[in-house]
Design a protein around this motif. Structure first.
Motif, short mmCIF file in Angstrom:
data_model
loop_
_atom_site.label_atom_id
_atom_site.label_comp_id
_atom_site.label_asym_id
_atom_site.label_seq_id
_atom_site.Cartn_x
_atom_site.Cartn_y
_atom_site.Cartn_z
N PRO A 130 0.83 -1.21 0.00
CA PRO A 130 0.00 0.00 0.00
C PRO A 130 0.87 1.26 0.00
CG PRO A 130 -0.62 -1.50 1.78
CD PRO A 130 0.63 -2.04 1.19
N PRO A 131 0.54 2.23 -0.84
CA PRO A 131 1.36 3.45 -0.94
C PRO A 131 1.56 4.14 0.40
CG PRO A 131 -0.28 3.40 -2.67
CD PRO A 131 -0.57 2.24 -1.79
N VAL A 132 0.58 3.99 1.31
CA VAL A 132 0.70 4.70 2.58
C VAL A 132 1.90 4.20 3.39
CG1 VAL A 132 -0.83 3.20 3.94
CG2 VAL A 132 -0.69 5.62 4.49
N LEU A 133 2.28 2.91 3.17
CA LEU A 133 3.44 2.38 3.89
C LEU A 133 4.74 2.99 3.38
CD1 LEU A 133 2.72 -1.44 4.32
CD2 LEU A 133 2.52 0.39 6.00
N LEU A 134 4.71 3.38 2.10
CA LEU A 134 5.93 3.96 1.53
C LEU A 134 6.02 5.46 1.75
CD1 LEU A 134 6.02 2.13 -1.95
CD2 LEU A 134 7.49 1.71 0.01
N ALA A 135 4.91 6.05 2.21
CA ALA A 135 4.84 7.51 2.27
C ALA A 135 5.93 8.11 3.16
CB ALA A 135 3.46 7.95 2.74
N PHE A 136 6.08 7.59 4.38
CA PHE A 136 7.05 8.20 5.30
C PHE A 136 8.49 8.00 4.83
CE2 PHE A 136 3.58 7.66 8.61
CZ PHE A 136 3.23 9.00 8.59
N PRO A 137 8.88 6.74 4.47
CA PRO A 137 10.26 6.58 3.98
C PRO A 137 10.55 7.44 2.75
CG PRO A 137 9.20 4.44 4.23
CD PRO A 137 8.18 5.46 4.56
N ALA A 140 11.08 11.04 3.76
CA ALA A 140 12.40 11.27 4.36
C ALA A 140 13.49 11.28 3.27
CB ALA A 140 12.70 10.19 5.39
N LEU A 141 13.36 10.34 2.34
CA LEU A 141 14.35 10.25 1.26
C LEU A 141 14.31 11.50 0.38
CD1 LEU A 141 16.37 8.40 -0.27
CD2 LEU A 141 14.43 7.61 -1.61
N PHE A 142 13.11 11.86 -0.03
CA PHE A 142 12.96 13.03 -0.92
C PHE A 142 13.39 14.31 -0.22
CE2 PHE A 142 9.44 11.11 -3.80
CZ PHE A 142 10.37 10.18 -4.27
N ASN A 143 13.19 14.34 1.08
CA ASN A 143 13.61 15.53 1.83
C ASN A 143 15.12 15.68 1.76
OD1 ASN A 143 13.31 17.75 3.61
ND2 ASN A 143 14.01 16.44 5.25
N LYS A 144 15.83 14.53 1.88
CA LYS A 144 17.30 14.58 1.79
C LYS A 144 17.74 15.01 0.38
CE LYS A 144 18.81 12.11 5.67
NZ LYS A 144 18.65 13.11 6.69
N LEU A 145 16.94 14.61 -0.60
CA LEU A 145 17.31 14.91 -1.99
C LEU A 145 16.74 16.26 -2.46
CD1 LEU A 145 16.62 11.38 -3.51
CD2 LEU A 145 18.86 12.39 -3.01
N ASP A 146 16.12 16.99 -1.53
CA ASP A 146 15.53 18.28 -1.85
C ASP A 146 14.44 18.15 -2.93
OD1 ASP A 146 15.21 20.89 -1.40
OD2 ASP A 146 16.93 21.60 -2.54
N LEU A 147 13.67 17.07 -2.82
CA LEU A 147 12.61 16.83 -3.82
C LEU A 147 11.21 17.03 -3.25
CD1 LEU A 147 14.02 13.70 -5.65
CD2 LEU A 147 13.68 15.96 -6.64
N ILE A 148 11.13 17.54 -2.01
CA ILE A 148 9.81 17.81 -1.45
C ILE A 148 9.32 19.13 -2.02
CG2 ILE A 148 8.62 18.45 0.71
CD1 ILE A 148 9.10 15.46 0.39
N ASP A 149 8.03 19.17 -2.26
CA ASP A 149 7.39 20.38 -2.75
C ASP A 149 7.82 20.75 -4.17
OD1 ASP A 149 5.45 22.21 -2.36
OD2 ASP A 149 6.73 23.70 -1.40
N ASN A 150 8.15 19.75 -4.97
CA ASN A 150 8.28 20.03 -6.40
C ASN A 150 7.81 18.82 -7.22
OD1 ASN A 150 10.48 18.29 -7.14
ND2 ASN A 150 11.91 19.76 -6.24
N VAL A 151 7.54 19.07 -8.47
CA VAL A 151 6.89 18.04 -9.29
C VAL A 151 7.81 16.85 -9.57
CG1 VAL A 151 5.22 19.57 -10.38
CG2 VAL A 151 7.47 19.27 -11.41
N GLU B 88 7.56 13.08 10.80
CA GLU B 88 8.14 11.74 10.66
C GLU B 88 9.28 11.75 9.64
OE1 GLU B 88 7.55 8.77 12.09
OE2 GLU B 88 6.08 9.56 13.47
N GLY B 89 9.10 12.54 8.60
CA GLY B 89 10.10 12.61 7.55
C GLY B 89 11.26 13.52 7.90
#
Lengths: 289, 437
Positions: A130-137, A140-151, B88-89
């Motif tokens: 389920p996608p919800v299980l992958l949401a948090f990891p 966190a990953l995208f945050n490190k890669l500066d990919l949050i809040d962009n397409v 969490e993230g």
């Protein structure tokens, strides 16, 4: 002979009496209204004033026909931007999924390497998570890669479910392509990539159409990642943008319905244009796994 | 005439070019910020002007502080989920508006900066702050946020129907039932539009009825009291209202947070218990119904008169790289004159946290809000008698209270048995939080 004609003939052969045919059509009509009823309600509501939507009577047609909801979302809300973002994400996700899915499916069907079966099965397992299980990891990953809040973050996130889906569908189809064609191409000096793109890929038109449509629809309609990974209105997609029409505990139904009508247009159009190809793809073997 | 044909290679090339263009058409490299920057999440108010004022005030602060302030307006229904994911993230915003007991939850997991110094400054205002507001952010004498608004839950009721029938506002909950039975015309008009569904409005509405009979969720911060004679009596009364008197719409069992709003806005119920978001909606979209709407406290029950309040706060997250800038921004926004402008523009959506602001001209000119303004003084949090804590927040968010009511109303379970089961579920949550058993 058109498929519609075939259906008529089948029905006439099957139902000797007119009564049976009438009952069949009544059931079909019921099923059609079951399916089309909600769509009709969405469209009609999008042309109603708020007062009528919240009125005590449910009206099948608007008392006062209005374009107000469409005007509001198109000119007072960043809906065109949501639409543009969704389109970009869906197009890129679909293209990348087809490319990666084709390469993956080819490898699983035609190449022999240790762990092939297990890897192939693990593809479907990843699709079932389920996608919800992958949401948090992923966050966190995208945050490190500066990919949050962009397409671009969303494009990558959507690939997590479209690539396994495409690979699995194409694997099923590739199994139906005669192995002799593949072997003949290799004997004639074609590389594996050449065989894939010159022989297998052109023969897989219906299956490619199916995975294109499904990938596009999956990406276009995706809601969870869109809502979690985007924050400002310039990176939001249609699905997350529409949910911003819920303010506190009050929902702007007219505008949401107008947005939903516009949001459904690309997928409706694509299905309408390619429905024959899709049916063929589904029937010929794309989902016969 | 020659027919233009495309080879497969050309089609693929052009397709790839189109997709590439679509992907990177709006690509811009991330700016390198020379100024310090912070990100603020605000919960969207119903009135867009209130949102504009918030953005404008943060922009003024950014100019004064020579900083970049990125304000993101998050729709109310999304804020809890987005904050949880961001925390969490490992990437929460620097500052965020936070709903009610979530402030204590984020405090308990070490996510919020201590801002006691700011609260001490705010307390210096004449007449100080409402205790209900402080309860939201304080823990063991320290503050972990600044209270933003208090949101009372008055009964919204149809004054016009009462006038037509020459009836008075009910003196107690039993008279309330009789009045509803007299005025309602089911299925077109029901008396009590109480949310009974698995939603926060369901928790709040049901708990408010249980209070009238002495049923409290907690006795204190560490002691649950769901399984009590008061709760059992309250459940029996609720069951009577729903199944015998039939003054609650049958569909209320499935309502979400917007169900009671819709019912009142569509004139299908006489009473609802809700924050004044409904009133704000009516002021813009249905002034006629607004003029016919009264705002009053819940009629008393055998255990007394009880009304519900909740509160929002600003919380600064410990991950911020600019703690001083964030704290300055909080104080800037809570400067009383500036803050009063926001509260007034929100048009009666909430009571200000500063007591003295309730005496402003804006409120005095609107007698309909007279009782509403008093509610922060005597209103209770849904988690009462405990203040909001992480454990009570989980009990609320698990919908144990609506589940208990639904067992009685829908499945016919004995109220005593339903209360016992609910207490057991809640106790498991408390045990986990307080590491007992």
């Amino acid at each position: 002979m058109s498929p519609g004609f075939i259906h008529m003939e089948v029905i006439e052969r099957r139902f000797k009496s007119k009564g049976a045919a009438v009952i069949t059509y009544l059931v079909l009509a019921l099923l059609c209204s079951w399916t089309l009823g909600p769509i009709y309600w969405v469209v009609v509501t999008s042309f109603k004033e708020d007062k009528e939507i919240y009125g005590s009577e449910a009206t099948l047609l608007p008392w006062e026909f209005t374009w107000k909801n469409y005007r509001t979302i198109l000119f007072q809300k960043p809906f065109p931007n949501f639409f543009y973002n969704s389109l970009r994400i869906a197009l890129v996700t679909t293209s990348a999924s087809i490319l990666l899915g084709t390469l993956g499916a080819y490898a699983f069907i035609y190449l022999h390497f240790p762990g092939r079966q297990m890897l192939a099965r693990s593809m479907i397992v990843t699709y079932l998570i389920p996608p919800v299980l992958l949401a948090f990891p992923l966050f966190a990953l995208f945050n490190k890669l500066d990919l949050i809040d962009n397409v671009y973050g969303l494009m990558l996130a959507h690939l997590t479910f479209t690539v396994p889906f495409c690979t699995w569908m194409l694997m099923s189809y590739f199994k139906t392509v005669p192995k002799e064609l593949h072997e003949a191409a290799l004997v004639d000096g074609c590389t594996h990539l050449g065989t894939l793109f010159r022989i297998i890929f052109p023969l897989s038109g219906p299956a490619i159409a199916v995975v294109t449509l499904f990938s596009f629809t999956l990406s276009w309609n995706e809601f969870l990642y869109a809502i979690l990974f985007t924050q400002n209105k310039w990176s939001q997609t249609i699905t997350s943008g529409l949910s911003s029409l819920m303010v506190e505990d009050i929902f702007f139904w007219g505008q949401m319905m107008a947005g939903s009508v516009l949001a459904s247009l690309p997928t409706v159009l694509i299905y309408f244009l390619f429905q024959r190809l899709m049916i063929k793809g589904l029937v010929v073997g794309a989902v016969k796994a | 005439m020659t027919e233009k044909t495309f080879t497969r290679r050309e089609v693929l090339k052009q397709g790839a070019a189109a997709v590439g263009a679509a992907a990177f058409s709006a690509w811009t490299p991330r700016k390198t910020w020379a100024k310090p920057q912070i990100t603020v999440w605000t919960i969207g108010f119903f009135n867009p002007k209130a949102d504009e004022i918030i953005q404008q005030q943060f922009a003024e602060f950014a100019k004064k502080a020579n900083a970049e302030v990125n304000v993101v307006i998050v729709p109310g229904p999304q804020i809890t989920r987005k904050l949880q994911t961001a925390v969490e993230g490992g990437a929460p915003p620097d500052l965020s508006m936070i709903y009610d007991s979530d402030t204590q939850y984020y405090r308990s997991i070490g996510q919020l900066l201590e801002v006691t110094d700011l609260i001490n400054e705010m307390k210096k205002e004449p007449e100080g702050l409402f205790p209900a507001a402080l309860e939201t952010v304080e823990y063991e004498g320290k503050a972990f946020g600044v209270p933003l608004i208090i949101s009372p839950w008055p009964l919204h009721w149809r004054k016009d129907l009462f006038e037509q029938a020459k009836l008075e506002y009910p003196k107690d909950i039993f008279e309330f039932v009789e009045v509803c039975k007299k005025l309602q015309k089911p299925p077109y008009l029901y008396g009590a539009g109480f949310c009974l569904g698995r939603a926060l409005d369901g928790v709040d509405n049901i708990q408010n009825i249980l209070w009238l009979f002495g049923g409290w969720m907690t006795q204190d911060e560490k002691t649950l009291s769901i399984n009590s004679p008061g709760t059992i009596e309250g459940l029996k009364f609720l069951n009577k209202m729903y199944n015998e008197d039939k003054i609650i719409p049958p569909g209320a069992i499935n309502w979400d947070d917007s169900g009671n709003n819709k019912a009142y806005q569509s004139r299908q119920v006489i009473f609802i218990c809700n924050p004044t978001s409904v009133y704000s909606y009516l002021s813009i979209n249905d002034p006629d119904l607004m003029s016919k709407t009264g705002l009053s406290p819940f009629p008393p029950g055998p255990a007394g008169s009880f009304s519900l309040i909740d509160a929002w706060a600003y919380g600064a997250f410990t991950k911020t790289k600019e703690p001083n800038l964030v704290k300055d921004a909080m104080m800037w926004m809570m400067q009383p004159d500036r803050y009063a402008r926001l509260i007034e523009e929100a048009g009666g959506r909430a009571v200000p946290v500063y007591r003295r602001l309730t005496k402003d001209e804006f409120w005095q000119q609107r007698p309909v809000f007279s009782e509403f303004l008093k509610m922060p003084e005597y209103g209770y949090r849904v988690t009462a008698k405990s203040p909001p804590t992480p454990a009570t927040a989980e009990v609320v968010d698990s919908y144990i209270i609506p589940d208990m009511a639904q067992e009685v109303l829908v499945r016919g379970v004995d109220p005593a048995e339903a209360a016992k089961r609910a207490q057991e579920r809640a106790q498991a949550i408390f045990d986990r939080h307080y590491k007992r058993g």
